[in-house]
Design a protein around this motif. Structure first.
Motif, PDB file in Angstrom:
ATOM      1  N   GLU A 282      -1.414   7.850  -5.697  1.00 14.22           N
ATOM      2  CA  GLU A 282      -0.938   7.355  -4.532  1.00 14.22           C
ATOM      3  C   GLU A 282      -1.762   7.627  -3.233  1.00 14.22           C
ATOM      4  O   GLU A 282      -1.444   6.944  -2.118  1.00 14.22           O
ATOM      5  CB  GLU A 282       0.551   7.375  -4.075  1.00 14.22           C
TER       6      GLU A 282
ATOM      7  N   ASP B  69       4.544  -4.685  -6.643  1.00 11.41           N
ATOM      8  CA  ASP B  69       3.166  -4.671  -6.149  1.00 11.41           C
ATOM      9  C   ASP B  69       3.083  -5.045  -4.679  1.00 11.41           C
ATOM     10  O   ASP B  69       4.043  -5.372  -4.051  1.00 11.41           O
ATOM     11  CB  ASP B  69       2.701  -5.750  -7.165  1.00 11.41           C
ATOM     12  N   ASP B  70       1.854  -5.015  -4.182  1.00  7.72           N
ATOM     13  CA  ASP B  70       1.576  -5.088  -2.766  1.00  7.72           C
ATOM     14  C   ASP B  70       1.750  -6.440  -2.540  1.00  7.72           C
ATOM     15  O   ASP B  70       1.634  -7.496  -3.278  1.00  7.72           O
ATOM     16  CB  ASP B  70      -0.001  -5.078  -2.529  1.00  7.72           C
TER      17      ASP B  70
ATOM     18  N   PRO C  57       4.018   3.284  -2.362  1.00 10.23           N
ATOM     19  CA  PRO C  57       4.830   2.741  -3.612  1.00 10.23           C
ATOM     20  C   PRO C  57       6.115   2.598  -3.462  1.00 10.23           C
ATOM     21  O   PRO C  57       6.839   3.135  -2.559  1.00 10.23           O
ATOM     22  CB  PRO C  57       4.588   4.064  -4.249  1.00 10.23           C
TER      23      PRO C  57
ATOM     24  N   SER D 140       1.768   4.748 -11.397  1.00  8.94           N
ATOM     25  CA  SER D 140       1.470   4.987  -9.752  1.00  8.94           C
ATOM     26  C   SER D 140       0.308   3.775  -9.466  1.00  8.94           C
ATOM     27  O   SER D 140       0.004   3.091 -10.142  1.00  8.94           O
ATOM     28  CB  SER D 140       1.155   6.164  -9.420  1.00  8.94           C
ATOM     29  N   SER D 141       0.180   3.678  -8.200  1.00 11.66           N
ATOM     30  CA  SER D 141      -0.940   2.687  -7.572  1.00 11.66           C
ATOM     31  C   SER D 141      -2.167   2.951  -8.246  1.00 11.66           C
ATOM     32  O   SER D 141      -2.993   1.628  -8.558  1.00 11.66           O
ATOM     33  CB  SER D 141      -1.011   2.714  -6.224  1.00 11.66           C
TER      34      SER D 141
ATOM     35  N   SER E 128       0.720  -1.080   0.036  1.00 17.23           N
ATOM     36  CA  SER E 128      -0.033   0.144  -0.089  1.00 17.23           C
ATOM     37  C   SER E 128       0.598   1.178   0.020  1.00 17.23           C
ATOM     38  O   SER E 128       0.183   2.344   0.033  1.00 17.23           O
ATOM     39  CB  SER E 128      -1.038   0.065   1.142  1.00 17.23           C
TER      40      SER E 128
END
Ligand code: M6R
Length: 614
Positions: free
Chosen positions: A357, A211-212, A181, A384-385, A179
């Motif tokens: 983010e 990635d998470d 970056p 970005s996420s 969660s």
């Protein structure tokens, strides 16, 4: 919040880390620190309260040698900004150093557990728990660092991007993400690590976005390995990032904010490139066309965002409802995610975020996704996420925004929302051909009109000097201009620390009018559109109570100038496109007032650009 950087390779790590921190300072600037392993395998940690420049001053006479290191710039969450709470944090034995961006929510429980085992803590941060926990698990079971990190992270609740150095393994860096970056840059015999790609692009354009749940094992002269918490290998894609280094410098401007205000005409052209055709008679957002059925069949749109992006969302609502006749709701992401909203597979949720983010917006996206909604992202930071979590979307393509106060991202977001509304309306046939053509042609002219507005900079700088006395400001607008009033007020308060309120002009008489006296500056957006006469009455009401009116008017207006104290004349444009013009002088006004007051415009107190904590 917080920026993290890491390096392992053949060059001195310190200059790369410090330069990287400066690029990430927009993420927080309460304290900074660096950890390096030198040739004699000493782990040297230096940290200090304040900015990266304070860290540089502090390390001037210190040993900063070493070709492996990690560094951190902090935005305080747990524990006040001070040297003890600055990162890197180190383990009891002094063997491990760790930097962290995020929040460990169960830190209190973990801390208590470690305290009962005899561990003592030097800081009041949540982060220190993590480094102690890793060492505890490692020592207890005689494990290698990677396994200890995997086990420790299984006990952790919260968000993290971390990087860890082990004095006993000077050829390896371990990083993990959940969660928050994290990007790994792959160079020739060297690796870089950072919260975003800006510290990396100078050295390599080859990056891997973690990635998470992924852990990167970064070893000197060995290929990058990415595994999950259960040690299962994770296939990773190496991406090429395109970023012009000039975009990361001030380019002769005294502040990034002013540079970014002045970049807006080019940014809007970049944003429209390939989407509005050269003849200016057609707009196509490919994401809309690719997902036409899903978007056209939506019963409702819900837009989630925070801060400035939320203001853009309010304009998006007005645009989409007017042109497409689809009901739109706008929600603060932080409220949406915690109130069990009614979201169904018939909904389209649009998430707007410059950084891509923002923790609350990302969580809102995940929630809406879990309820079956189709998610459309409008973001700036590539890779970005949020764009990675959405089903589709459109980048605003305005280039990196470094100033904490959002400027070009706002106008980029509004431009994308305008193109989205026009593309959908055309598909839905809710807009007539003449109106469509007129709006598209006017949209194409926005950059040139913005240039005209930027010529007012010197005049607005003079005007700003008059208002440094003010402790309060009111901003008023109606219709499309109401979100602009909110945005103007937010810009002023966040960089000048003057209290400012944005209001729908007609709401003023339901309360805020009580605040008006001869001291109160009131900025009114009074351009000539359908609500002009109404706004005129509102100005009269303010003047009747001796308020000082600064009015934004359409060029050639002779009526408001008779009543207002100051008028700023702006080029005429259709009402639905006015926010793209009227926002610019308000950005300049806030900027110049803050400069006159001697404020740190690009890095205002208590703020960070990217709010990656709830
Ligand atoms: O990156 P995002 O657009 O998601 O950020 C949202 C807000 O944090 C941001 O717009 C903030 O309000 C700005 N500092 C305003 O200038």
């Amino acid at each position: 919040m917080c920026g993290i950087v890491g390096y392992i390779g053949h060059r001195p790590a310190y200059p790369i880390l410090v330069k990287g921190l400066k690029r990430l300072e927009y993420r927080g600037y309460d304290s900074a620190g660096v950890a390096l392993i030198d040739d004699a395998q000493h782990l040297n940690i230096y940290k200090t309260k304040g900015k990266v420049s304070d860290l540089e001053a502090f390390t001037q006479q210190k040993d900063t040698s070493g070709t492996i290191g990690i560094a951190h710039t902090r935005w305080a969450t747990h524990g006040e900004p001070c040297t003890a709470n600055a990162h890197p944090h180190y383990s009891s034995s002094g063997r491990l150093a760790l930097i962290h961006n995020g929040i460990i929510e169960n830190y209190a429980v973990l801390r208590e557990k470690l305290q009962t085992k005899g561990y003592t803590f030097r800081s009041s941060t949540d982060t220190e728990v993590l480094v102690q926990l890793i060492e505890y698990i490692q020592d207890l079971n005689q494990l290698d660092l990677l396994t200890a990190v995997q086990l420790a992270l299984q006990e952790v609740i919260g968000a993290y991007a971390i990087a860890i150095l082990d004095r006993e393994h000077p050829d390896q860096l371990i990083a993990a993400r959940k969660s928050s970056p994290l990007v790994v840059g792959i160079g020739q015999g060297e690796f870089f690590l950072a919260s975003d790609a800006t510290p990396i692009v100078e050295y390599t354009d080859q990056v891997v976005y973690l990635d998470d749940g992924e852990i990167a094992l970064i070893r000197r002269d060995q290929p990058l390995r990415i595994v999950d918490l259960n040690n299962v290998e994770c296939p990773h894609e190496v991406k090429t990032v395109a970023m012009n280094l000039g975009q990361l410098e001030k380019g002769g401007f005294p502040h990034f904010m002013l540079k970014e205000i002045f970049e807006q005409p080019d940014c809007i052209n970049d944003c429209m490139r390939g989407r509005v055709n050269v003849d200016g008679d057609n707009v196509v957002l490919s994401a809309v066309i690719d997902h036409k059925e899903r978007l056209l069949n939506a019963k409702r749109f819900v837009i989630v965002a925070c801060g400035t992006s939320w203001h853009a969302a309010l304009i998006g609502k007005h645009l989409i409802e007017s042109f497409c006749r689809i009901p739109v709701e706008v929600e603060y992401a932080s409220e949406f995610r915690y109130r069990d909203p009614v979201i169904t597979p018939d909904d389209v949720v649009i998430a707007i975020s410059q950084s891509g983010e923002t923790a609350d917006t990302l969580a809102a996206v995940e929630l809406a996704k879990s309820r079956g909604a189709f998610i459309y992202g409008i973001c700036n930071a590539i890779g970005s996420s949020i764009p990675r979590a959405t089903h589709t979307g459109s980048y605003i393509h305005v280039g990196p925004e470094i100033g904490v106060a959002s400027t070009k991202a706002f106008t980029g977001q509004v431009t994308v929302l305008t193109m989205l509304a026009l593309t959908l309306a055309r598909e839905k046939q809710t807009i007539g051909q003449d109106e469509y053509l007129y709006i598209v042609r006017q949209l194409v002219r926005i950059p040139e009109k913005m240039k005209e507005v930027l010529l007012l900079n010197d005049r607005i700088a003079q005007l700003a000097k008059i208002f440094t006395y003010a402790h309060n400001f009111i901003y008023l607008g109606r219709g499309y201009s109401y979100p602009v009033a909110l945005e103007g007020a937010l810009k002023l308060k966040e960089i000048s620390y003057i209290h400012a309120e944005g209001y729908p002009a007609a709401e003023m008489k339901h309360g805020p009018i009580a605040l008006i006296d001869a001291e109160m500056p009131v900025v009114v957006i009074a351009t000539q559109n359908g609500l002009y006469e109404k706004v005129l009455s509102n100005i009269q009401e303010i003047k009747a109570r001796k308020g000082r009116v600064i009015a934004l008017v359409t060029k050639g207006d002779t009526v408001v100038s008779q009543i207002a104290d100051t008028c700023i004349e702006l080029p005429e444009t259709p009402e639905c496109l006015e926010p793209l013009i009227t926002t610019v002088p308000l950005q300049m006004l806030a900027y110049h007032i803050a400069v006159c007051k001697g404020m740190d415009v690009d890095q205002p107190r208590n703020l960070a650009k990217s709010v990656t904590v709830e």
